[in-house]
Write an enzyme that holds these catalytic residues in place. Structure first.
Site, PDB file in Angstrom:
ATOM      1  N   SER A  53       0.819  -1.213   0.000  1.00 62.11           N
ATOM      2  CA  SER A  53       0.000   0.000   0.000  1.00 62.11           C
ATOM      3  C   SER A  53       0.852   1.263   0.000  1.00 62.11           C
ATOM      4  CB  SER A  53      -0.893   0.000   1.237  1.00 62.11           C
ATOM      5  OG  SER A  53      -1.664   1.174   1.255  1.00 62.11           O
TER       6      SER A  53
ATOM      7  N   LEU B  73      -1.019   9.866   3.914  1.00 64.01           N
ATOM      8  CA  LEU B  73      -2.299   9.302   3.477  1.00 64.01           C
ATOM      9  C   LEU B  73      -3.081  10.182   2.512  1.00 64.01           C
ATOM     10  CD1 LEU B  73      -3.780   7.407   6.577  1.00 64.01           C
ATOM     11  CD2 LEU B  73      -2.532   6.515   4.597  1.00 64.01           C
TER      12      LEU B  73
ATOM     13  N   ASN C 231      -4.712  -0.337   8.541  1.00 62.18           N
ATOM     14  CA  ASN C 231      -3.454   0.319   8.883  1.00 62.18           C
ATOM     15  C   ASN C 231      -3.599   1.078  10.201  1.00 62.18           C
ATOM     16  OD1 ASN C 231      -1.111   1.779   8.994  1.00 62.18           O
ATOM     17  ND2 ASN C 231      -1.551   3.035   7.190  1.00 62.18           N
TER      18      ASN C 231
ATOM     19  N   CYS D  11       0.268   4.079  10.707  1.00 61.27           N
ATOM     20  CA  CYS D  11       0.863   5.100   9.850  1.00 61.27           C
ATOM     21  C   CYS D  11       1.656   6.065  10.711  1.00 61.27           C
ATOM     22  CB  CYS D  11      -0.181   5.854   9.054  1.00 61.27           C
ATOM     23  SG  CYS D  11       0.610   6.963   7.869  1.00 61.27           S
TER      24      CYS D  11
ATOM     25  N   GLY E 168      11.512  -3.770   3.085  1.00 61.46           N
ATOM     26  CA  GLY E 168      12.823  -3.875   2.461  1.00 61.46           C
ATOM     27  C   GLY E 168      12.983  -4.950   1.418  1.00 61.46           C
TER      28      GLY E 168
HETATM   29  C1  FMN Z   1       5.525   6.377  -0.286  1.00 63.20           C
HETATM   30  C2  FMN Z   1       4.949   5.381   0.660  1.00 63.20           C
HETATM   31  C3  FMN Z   1       3.607   5.459   1.022  1.00 63.20           C
HETATM   32  C4  FMN Z   1       3.048   4.546   1.899  1.00 63.20           C
HETATM   33  N1  FMN Z   1       1.710   4.611   2.198  1.00 63.20           N
HETATM   34  C5  FMN Z   1       1.148   3.654   2.974  1.00 63.20           C
HETATM   35  C6  FMN Z   1      -0.265   3.623   3.204  1.00 63.20           C
HETATM   36  O1  FMN Z   1      -1.000   4.440   2.693  1.00 63.20           O
HETATM   37  N2  FMN Z   1      -0.774   2.657   4.020  1.00 63.20           N
HETATM   38  C7  FMN Z   1       0.034   1.702   4.594  1.00 63.20           C
HETATM   39  O2  FMN Z   1      -0.460   0.845   5.318  1.00 63.20           O
HETATM   40  N3  FMN Z   1       1.359   1.700   4.369  1.00 63.20           N
HETATM   41  C8  FMN Z   1       1.940   2.635   3.574  1.00 63.20           C
HETATM   42  N4  FMN Z   1       3.288   2.602   3.330  1.00 63.20           N
HETATM   43  C9  FMN Z   1       4.109   1.545   3.956  1.00 63.20           C
HETATM   44  C10 FMN Z   1       4.325   0.364   3.001  1.00 63.20           C
HETATM   45  O3  FMN Z   1       3.107  -0.215   2.640  1.00 63.20           O
HETATM   46  C11 FMN Z   1       5.236  -0.673   3.662  1.00 63.20           C
HETATM   47  O4  FMN Z   1       4.643  -1.131   4.853  1.00 63.20           O
HETATM   48  C12 FMN Z   1       6.615  -0.110   4.012  1.00 63.20           C
HETATM   49  O5  FMN Z   1       7.033   0.802   3.047  1.00 63.20           O
HETATM   50  C13 FMN Z   1       7.674  -1.181   4.199  1.00 63.20           C
HETATM   51  O6  FMN Z   1       7.902  -1.914   3.029  1.00 63.20           O
HETATM   52  P1  FMN Z   1       9.058  -1.541   1.961  1.00 63.20           P
HETATM   53  O7  FMN Z   1      10.354  -1.418   2.723  1.00 63.20           O
HETATM   54  O8  FMN Z   1       9.048  -2.671   0.994  1.00 63.20           O
HETATM   55  O9  FMN Z   1       8.686  -0.245   1.349  1.00 63.20           O
HETATM   56  C14 FMN Z   1       3.853   3.527   2.446  1.00 63.20           C
HETATM   57  C15 FMN Z   1       5.203   3.443   2.083  1.00 63.20           C
HETATM   58  C16 FMN Z   1       5.759   4.343   1.193  1.00 63.20           C
HETATM   59  C17 FMN Z   1       7.202   4.211   0.824  1.00 63.20           C
END
Ligand code: FMN
Ligand code: FAD
Ligand code: FAD
Ligand code: FMN
Ligand code: FES
Ligand code: FES
Lengths: 303, 244, 303, 244
Positions: free
Chosen positions: C21, C73, C128, C131, C245
């Site tokens: 997300s 958000l 979520n 956040c 990650g």
């Molecule tokens: C730009 C951005 C926006 C995000 N927006 C949301 C969101 O709206 N809701 C949510 O649950 N997590 C959000 N996340 C968190 C990601 O879903 C994920 O949990 C987090 O980035 C860790 O995974 P990653 O290291 O693969 O990015 C966001 C992450 C990024 C980088």
């Protein structure tokens, strides 16, 4: 010429660069590479009452822009450190040392600090209540404000040296823990210790580290360290030794702007034994570009 | 220990996984075969420890097996690439401490540092017996090079595709030696250590390393004489001090 | 051929790879690059009751092997998402979608879930409660087991779809929070959200992000994610969607061995729009090398 | 948008901080001047957005100012280096929407995308007036290149070392233009936007980006017509929609 000197709870350091505990041993290996007297101080390997072998190997794993360690406080015990290592360190480094003290009970912290209090070579006691690699009934003293305060008050009773409590990042609210330490009489706080992590060996289908989890250090940690130093700076008025992921002079300045009075450098020493020397040498130039003539002016500058 | 840049000047693939790399630079810190270097690779946080296979004044020879992403990157590097290197790490083998008749015992890529050792023993007029074990004939390397030093080579492969079918320990009786210089994976070290025929020997260990120069206590093992750091007090331990 | 299919609380996915997300919008930009139907599912941008602009810019900062975001958000609100985005997404992706739901109060979570419950395109609701970029009276619902359980129980009351609670890593004990969610009826947990971090602009001497702090994502986070998934797997028996990650097929397997049933891929999509496609394509080969014929056999394999 | 490798085939230092880079590869995704590319640099997590300065079928021209470690790395790259590139990002300038007499207004490195725009306008028989502002004469670049397109150039420098002493806004009256294509730092955009002389115009914005292609909402700004993503709905906004 930029004035790089800083003062940590009354202890003057010629510059804010301090090798972090556990990444510099007792200085010997680095003294082969450069004169340690160019450092602000150094924080020697965490010391416990009894000698410890530490955890079984493997104790080290690589991560993106960082590493995990689960050394588990290997050290020869406080008496051997005082008898053999301290005189040695004093020969290599003539300024005030930082003694990093571990423990498994309040009594052990107290005993260790009482002994270290007698050592003129030690300028500051850094009480590590946050080692993530020890399993003393689950949580460590750094994950809860009450036990953090309890250790603080107990060690303050037995020493006149400035006491810096070393805090864990593995908590919901580090500022609350820092406040508890300040209220209990701490002269400063050191942060952050390593973040608990794990890597898994795909072939063996087991955690890579024999200890399963280990502490994350290195550049990956920097943004978390900056955030926590910033938060703690707003919560307390005692000085902060900042650390976590520092690998260049700019990183030192970033942690100082966040609120640190001095900065420890950890994993970078392992990757590059000359890291601290390079950082000290570049620090003046970076300050000039930032337009500061006294580096201490940076502390808290981003608030 | 010195920290110095090394430039890749030659590379050659020896078999599917193993490469021979020659690097130019200041090798003055190397004092004994069995020491290792610690190479910094672009984009990886920890250095990669690799044994000195051979060296002269300004050239270092390494044999590298592609084990993961770092060694792959190293072996794919182009000639001309420069590596920040910590040089002259560890104790290395001590030839002077061998008594009686010596055999060099290598398993897989662990044979690499034995080459430099064999060369120096040969130069001293004492070409040692060499017993090498591999999984298969396809995995062997440097057999000719060892032979050219005048070493008596015996070979075992697990699948029997070359030399004797079996383990390197099966080769020891025929050598008639009683002192070993041993390098290979840990189970092999343990098996050789358990051979009663060898009354003494030096065993080179591997461990995951944080620094490679003695600062972090990442690589400590227990010995009969207390804790030792594989990177600084090792990687070579003598038979009598080893505890498993 | 390796069988890559997995089942998440009764919802079958053709493979465990799910864009996370907030890093995949509503899929449109990625559908220009590849057919989304090769994915296991995707979790669309976090949805709140009202339309939100989000935080002021800058909202993005780079870190070693990662990034900070403080998007806050941004979304057009649940009604617009249901009316406009969901039909669109259903055209691009024919499997069950994951609806990521945000909220500022228990009532808001309930209302959002009640509305989403009506949408046949949605297979799983991911709530979520973690956040890090919203300041609703300090802590978010994910930093405390009681409020996490409260949200869980309330949303479970209004939907028959499987509910996955998305947990914050910024806590002392994530297993405790996961357990509270399980006890309150959660069908699964998603972890981890981003780790709170900060970067400072040395020249301006101010935090780089307008929001000061932001959430750390990207490879730097991987060891923390592996550790938390491992811990939570030992604490609960509901399925885990692991994330944090991931940037290659090996990372997917590592999180599965730690305990994940499926894996979300976040920041990697921003760096490389083809990331998820590449991961799906490589996953079979990695499984073969690991000697598994059903990828679901990896789940929890490192325990 | 396409993702494609680009190979550095030429570089030239234009002044202390600015480099001209030519990269070879598939440029077919570029549809308008003012679009940008997003370059992946070894060892950096986020891509670096750089405006298209000029392009033909298979060569892309960029002008890059060394602003930090990434742009430094880019400008120090050797000819032959390959970069994973997202190409054809953003909306770009829309020449067809200009009415009346147009001036291209550039501040510092913001002048880069105006060159490709000027070239296309000149080709269409409509070489525009160009007003450029820099801190100092030492910071200028591409003055000759703009002149060679047949553009009428006026120049302002803050320190007065070249051209008129002052800001680029001081140059606008003498151009007599009423429509602007503007690119430069935000305070300059705002100042030009405030000039009543320009009844319309297109303004190219910068923002810190997570993806550069519309997925992350990292770069959103408010406009009169709702939120817009600088990377996807911009970087070019028209005068009437901008809110500060
Ligand atoms: C730009 C951005 C926006 C995000 N927006 C949301 C969101 O709206 N809701 C949510 O649950 N997590 C959000 N996340 C968190 C990601 O879903 C994920 O949990 C987090 O980035 C860790 O995974 P990653 O290291 O693969 O990015 C966001 C992450 C990024 C980088
Ligand atoms: C003293 C010593 C001498 C060595 N000599 C040689 C040699 O001459 N030729 C050769 O091919 N290999 C040698 N090795 C093994 C070599 O260091 C590893 O194969 C290499 O580090 C693997 O890195 P990677 O990135 O390819 O694998 P990855 O698994 O991706 O590496 C991840 C991390 O684990 C470490 N690691 C993985 N395997 C080992 C290992 N076996 N020993 C120590 N660390 C490891 C890496 O250094 C890195 O930090 C030696 C190891 C030691 C300790
Ligand atoms: C649409 C667009 C077009 C651009 N065109 C050009 C151009 O043609 N020539 C040129 O020299 N520069 C251009 N820039 C600015 C260029 O992107 C930044 O100077 C560059 O990203 C800085 O990277 P760094 O690693 O050197 O600096 P660092 O400060 O180390 O970068 C750290 C992070 O901040 C981001 N960042 C820093 N400054 C900016 C900025 N001004 N805008 C966006 N992100 C930034 C970086 O991308 C990186 O993610 C453009 C920016 C945008 C948004
Ligand atoms: C190998 C290793 C051993 C460590 N041992 C200790 C220790 O004994 N006591 C302690 O307080 N911190 C110890 N630490 C934590 C560091 O002092 C430091 O807090 C942490 O590594 C973050 O800084 P860095 O990212 O610069 O390494 C150790 C870290 C490493 C990498
Ligand atoms: S690897 Fe650091 S002490 Fe051996
Ligand atoms: S940078 Fe991701 S939407 Fe613009």
């Amino acid at each position: 010429m930029v004035d790089l000197s800083v003062s940590l709870a009354g202890v003057s350091l010629k510059n804010p660069v301090i090798p972090a505990s556990g990444t510099f041993g007792y200085g010997r290996e680095f003294a082969e590479c450069y004169d340690l007297n160019l450092l602000g101080s150094f924080s020697f390997k965490g010391t416990t009452a009894d000698p410890r072998f530490g955890n079984p190997t493997p104790r080290i794993a690589e991560t993106p822009s960082g590493m995990l360690n689960a050394v588990g406080l290997q050290n020869p015990g406080i008496d051997a450190v005082i008898a053999q290592e301290l005189p040695n360190m004093a020969e290599l480094f003539h300024g005030p040392l930082i003694a990093n003290i571990g423990g498994f009970s309040v009594e052990e912290y107290v005993e260790n600090c009482r002994k270290i209090d007698q050592c003129p070579q030690v300028g500051i006691i850094e009480v590590n209540i946050s080692c993530p690699n020890l399993h003393c009934g689950g949580k460590n003293f750094g994950s809860d404000p009450k036990s953090a305060a309890e250790v603080t008050a107990a060690v303050k009773d037995v020493t006149h040296k400035p006491v810096f409590m070393k805090l864990s990042p593995n908590v919901t609210d580090i500022a609350e823990i820092a406040r508890a330490c300040e209220d209990a009489g701490a002269d400063g706080v050191s942060l952050i210790n390593t973040l608990l992590g794990m890597r898994i060996d795909l072939k063996r289908r087991k955690p890579l580290l024999a200890n399963k989890t280990g502490g994350l250090s290195g550049p990956a940690l920097l943004p978390v360290a900056v955030r926590m130093v910033y938060e703690v700076y707003e919560a307390v008025s005692i000085p902060i030794i900042g650390m976590g992921g520092v690998s260049c002079a700019e990183d030192v300045c970033e942690l100082m702007l966040a609120g640190a009075t001095a900065v420890e450098v950890g994993a970078a020493n392992l990757r590059d034994p000359m890291a601290c020397k390079k950082i000290v040498e570049e620090l003046g130039g970076v300050c000039e570009r930032l337009g500061v003539s006294h580096i201490r002016a940076l502390t808290g500058g981003a608030h | 220990m010195i920290q110095t840049p090394l430039t890749l000047i030659h590379k050659k693939q020896l078999n599917r996984d193993v490469w021979e790399l020659a690097l130019a630079g200041d090798t003055s810190a190397i004092t004994a075969p069995g020491q290792f270097v610690n190479l910094l690779l672009e984009g990886r946080f920890l250095r990669r420890p690799i044994s000195v296979c051979d060296w002269d004044k300004d050239i270092l020879l390494l044999l590298v097996r592609v084990a993961g992403k770092g060694t792959q990157q190293l072996c794919r590097s182009e000639v001309g690439t420069s590596f920040d290197t910590l040089m002259g790490l560890g104790n290395g083998f001590d030839i002077s401490r061998s008594a009686g008749k010596s055999v060099l015992v290598g398993g897989g890529i662990g044979s690499a540092p034995l080459y430099g050792l064999a060369k120096r023993m040969a130069k001293a007029g004492n070409a040692p017996a060499v017993a090498l074990g591999f999984n298969s004939g396809d995995d062997t390397f440097y057999l000719k090079e060892f032979a050219e030093l005048g070493c008596q080579i015996s070979l075992a492969t697990v699948d029997g595709s070359l030399g004797r079918k079996g383990l390197v320990t099966d080769l020891l009786p025929q050598t008639g030696c009683d002192y070993g210089f041993v390098c290979g994976p840990e189970p092999m070290l343990k098996a050789v250590w358990g051979c009663e025929q060898l009354t003494g020997g030096q065993f080179s260990f591997e461990e995951r390393m944080g620094c490679g120069f003695g600062a972090c206590m990442g690589c400590t093992c227990k010995t009969r004489y207390g804790s030792k750091r594989i990177c600084k007090d090792g990687p070579v331990l003598s038979k009598e001090e080893i505890v498993w």
